[in-house]
Design a protein around this motif. Structure first.
Motif, PDB file in Angstrom:
ATOM      1  N   ALA A  19       0.823  -1.193   0.000  1.00 24.31           N
ATOM      2  CA  ALA A  19       0.000   0.000   0.000  1.00 24.31           C
ATOM      3  C   ALA A  19       0.869   1.260   0.000  1.00 24.31           C
ATOM      4  CB  ALA A  19      -0.933   0.019   1.202  1.00 24.31           C
ATOM      5  N   TYR A  20       2.000   1.218   0.680  1.00 24.23           N
ATOM      6  CA  TYR A  20       2.848   2.396   0.841  1.00 24.23           C
ATOM      7  C   TYR A  20       4.027   2.452  -0.126  1.00 24.23           C
ATOM      8  CZ  TYR A  20       0.319   3.449   5.103  1.00 24.23           C
ATOM      9  OH  TYR A  20      -0.670   3.773   5.995  1.00 24.23           O
ATOM     10  N   VAL A  38      -2.628  -1.970  -3.379  1.00 22.86           N
ATOM     11  CA  VAL A  38      -3.486  -0.792  -3.530  1.00 22.86           C
ATOM     12  C   VAL A  38      -2.609   0.443  -3.731  1.00 22.86           C
ATOM     13  CG1 VAL A  38      -5.456  -1.751  -2.262  1.00 22.86           C
ATOM     14  CG2 VAL A  38      -3.677  -0.504  -1.017  1.00 22.86           C
ATOM     15  N   TYR A  39      -1.345   0.204  -3.999  1.00 27.80           N
ATOM     16  CA  TYR A  39      -0.382   1.294  -4.174  1.00 27.80           C
ATOM     17  C   TYR A  39      -0.773   2.229  -5.312  1.00 27.80           C
ATOM     18  CZ  TYR A  39       3.977   3.787  -5.031  1.00 27.80           C
ATOM     19  OH  TYR A  39       4.910   4.774  -5.233  1.00 27.80           O
ATOM     20  N   GLU A  40      -1.048   1.677  -6.473  1.00 29.33           N
ATOM     21  CA  GLU A  40      -1.308   2.529  -7.640  1.00 29.33           C
ATOM     22  C   GLU A  40      -2.537   3.410  -7.433  1.00 29.33           C
ATOM     23  OE1 GLU A  40      -0.007   4.377 -10.766  1.00 29.33           O
ATOM     24  OE2 GLU A  40       1.055   2.605 -10.050  1.00 29.33           O
ATOM     25  N   GLU A  41      -3.599   2.852  -6.869  1.00 33.05           N
ATOM     26  CA  GLU A  41      -4.792   3.650  -6.609  1.00 33.05           C
ATOM     27  C   GLU A  41      -4.486   4.784  -5.622  1.00 33.05           C
ATOM     28  OE1 GLU A  41      -4.533   0.179  -7.103  1.00 33.05           O
ATOM     29  OE2 GLU A  41      -6.289  -0.481  -5.965  1.00 33.05           O
ATOM     30  N   THR A  58       9.178   6.533  -4.480  1.00 32.50           N
ATOM     31  CA  THR A  58       8.106   7.281  -3.831  1.00 32.50           C
ATOM     32  C   THR A  58       7.361   6.416  -2.827  1.00 32.50           C
ATOM     33  OG1 THR A  58       7.808   8.738  -5.732  1.00 32.50           O
ATOM     34  CG2 THR A  58       5.957   8.567  -4.207  1.00 32.50           C
ATOM     35  N   LYS A  59       7.351   6.863  -1.568  1.00 37.57           N
ATOM     36  CA  LYS A  59       6.604   6.192  -0.500  1.00 37.57           C
ATOM     37  C   LYS A  59       5.402   7.063  -0.162  1.00 37.57           C
ATOM     38  CE  LYS A  59       6.721   4.689   4.245  1.00 37.57           C
ATOM     39  NZ  LYS A  59       7.376   4.780   5.534  1.00 37.57           N
ATOM     40  N   LEU A  65      -3.467   2.938   4.940  1.00 42.97           N
ATOM     41  CA  LEU A  65      -3.599   2.494   3.553  1.00 42.97           C
ATOM     42  C   LEU A  65      -3.678   0.969   3.439  1.00 42.97           C
ATOM     43  CD1 LEU A  65      -1.117   4.896   1.719  1.00 42.97           C
ATOM     44  CD2 LEU A  65      -3.583   5.144   2.060  1.00 42.97           C
ATOM     45  N   MET A  66      -3.009   0.265   4.327  1.00 42.15           N
ATOM     46  CA  MET A  66      -3.057  -1.204   4.283  1.00 42.15           C
ATOM     47  C   MET A  66      -4.478  -1.709   4.510  1.00 42.15           C
ATOM     48  SD  MET A  66      -0.087  -2.389   3.482  1.00 42.15           S
ATOM     49  CE  MET A  66      -0.025  -4.098   3.971  1.00 42.15           C
ATOM     50  N   ALA A  67      -5.291  -0.960   5.237  1.00 43.77           N
ATOM     51  CA  ALA A  67      -6.673  -1.366   5.501  1.00 43.77           C
ATOM     52  C   ALA A  67      -7.510  -1.403   4.231  1.00 43.77           C
ATOM     53  CB  ALA A  67      -7.315  -0.426   6.525  1.00 43.77           C
TER      54      ALA A  67
END
Length: 84
Positions: A19-20, A38-41, A58-59, A65-67
């Motif tokens: 996610a990050y 879900v990183y790209e979204e 890029t972080k 976000l993991m949720a």
């Protein structure tokens, strides 16, 4: 993440959850197809552009976000690997 990287070098299936960080940069090399991300979204929401237009490392900074990763997404990967 260390155990995931070691496991993939030994042929153990690994399902990476992202996610990050960009999974193309940080996911276990031999298990890139097993990523739930879900990183790209989230990069689109946070940065307003796709990850390929941002610096490679890029972080994201958002909270929880993991949720956003759904159980069903993980179960689908487990089924694809015959782990479930």
């Amino acid at each position: 993440s260390g155990p995931a990287h070691i496991a993939t070098t030994q042929g153990t299936p690994v399902i990476g959850l992202y996610a990050y960080h960009n999974p193309l940069r940080t996911a276990p090399y031999h298990n890139l197809d097993n990523v739930v991300s879900v990183y790209e979204e989230n990069v689109q929401k946070e940065q307003g552009k796709p990850s390929n237009e941002l610096p490679w490392a890029t972080k994201l900074k958002g909270k929880n976000l993991m949720a956003e990763i759904q159980v069903e997404q993980v179960v689908a990967q487990m089924r694809a690997l015959n782990l479930f």
